[in-house]
Design a protein around this motif. Structure first.
Motif, PDB file in Angstrom:
ATOM      1  N   VAL A   3       0.839  -1.207   0.000  1.00 31.85           N
ATOM      2  CA  VAL A   3       0.000   0.000   0.000  1.00 31.85           C
ATOM      3  C   VAL A   3       0.871   1.253   0.000  1.00 31.85           C
ATOM      4  O   VAL A   3       0.633   2.189  -0.767  1.00 31.85           O
ATOM      5  CB  VAL A   3      -0.971  -0.004   1.202  1.00 31.85           C
ATOM      6  N   ALA A   4       1.897   1.275   0.829  1.00 31.14           N
ATOM      7  CA  ALA A   4       2.775   2.446   0.921  1.00 31.14           C
ATOM      8  C   ALA A   4       3.480   2.711  -0.402  1.00 31.14           C
ATOM      9  O   ALA A   4       3.630   3.859  -0.817  1.00 31.14           O
ATOM     10  CB  ALA A   4       3.794   2.257   2.044  1.00 31.14           C
ATOM     11  N   ARG A   5       3.907   1.658  -1.079  1.00 32.13           N
ATOM     12  CA  ARG A   5       4.584   1.829  -2.376  1.00 32.13           C
ATOM     13  C   ARG A   5       3.602   2.209  -3.480  1.00 32.13           C
ATOM     14  O   ARG A   5       3.929   2.984  -4.357  1.00 32.13           O
ATOM     15  CB  ARG A   5       5.304   0.546  -2.762  1.00 32.13           C
ATOM     16  N   ALA A   6       2.409   1.620  -3.443  1.00 28.07           N
ATOM     17  CA  ALA A   6       1.430   1.855  -4.504  1.00 28.07           C
ATOM     18  C   ALA A   6       0.937   3.288  -4.504  1.00 28.07           C
ATOM     19  O   ALA A   6       0.723   3.869  -5.564  1.00 28.07           O
ATOM     20  CB  ALA A   6       0.252   0.898  -4.363  1.00 28.07           C
ATOM     21  N   CYS A   7       0.755   3.836  -3.344  1.00 37.45           N
ATOM     22  CA  CYS A   7       0.197   5.186  -3.259  1.00 37.45           C
ATOM     23  C   CYS A   7       0.706   5.862  -1.987  1.00 37.45           C
ATOM     24  O   CYS A   7       0.020   5.844  -0.963  1.00 37.45           O
ATOM     25  CB  CYS A   7      -1.323   5.113  -3.283  1.00 37.45           C
TER      26      CYS A   7
END
Length: 162
Positions: A74-78
């Motif tokens: 989640v942190a990397r995706a957005c």
């Protein structure tokens, strides 16, 4: 079915490029629609398929590892996502049936596609095919490659030189 579930977007994630694209799409949709997002990883304990699971000390340790992987996804995706509106979870069970159960009462179920074949289950994956047929809510299949990675749409007009 609760009001919270009706507004929730459920995303199946397994660490693949397709699931990362699905997480990005769901977070974008949630920001636009005011919904919350549940990013879920379905898994089963199979020591023959997953040596790491076989040597893990406990069921809780495995679930915790998957939740951590989802938090990273989640942190990397957005990176700008409102994390207060995102929950992650590891759910026990075969991915298709587990995600279908999670779809009950959800606004939509979002899954990634690997898109490498002509046959439906090869095109979207057997989990995606199962969910398309069985889910309790609309299902969104997101291609692994985003539109930006593909480049501009081809010109639909015929080439005058041909």
């Amino acid at each position: 079915m609760t009001a919270a579930n009706e507004r929730e977007i459920v995303v199946g994630a397994d660490g693949s490029a397709g699931s990362a694209a699905a997480v990005r799409w769901a977070l974008s949709e949630a920001a636009a629609s005011g919904r919350t997002v549940a990013v879920l990883r379905a898994w089963t304990f199979d020591p023959l398929a997953d040596l790491e699971s076989a040597v893990a000390r406990s069921y809780g340790e495995i679930a915790s590892r998957y939740r951590h992987e989802l938090d990273v996804t989640v942190a990397r995706a957005c990176p700008d996502a409102d994390l207060a509106k995102v929950r992650t979870g590891a759910i026990d069970g075969a991915p298709g049936p587990a995600l279908v159960r999670a779809s009950a009462g959800a606004a939509m179920l979002v899954l990634g596609s690997h898109g490498h074949s002509r046959v439906l289950h090869l095109l979207v994956g057997s989990v995606s095919e199962y969910c398309l047929r069985q889910a309790y809510c609309p299902v969104v299949i997101v291609p692994a490659r985003s539109a930006e990675e593909r480049g501009p749409l081809p010109d639909a007009r015929p080439d005058p030189l041909l």
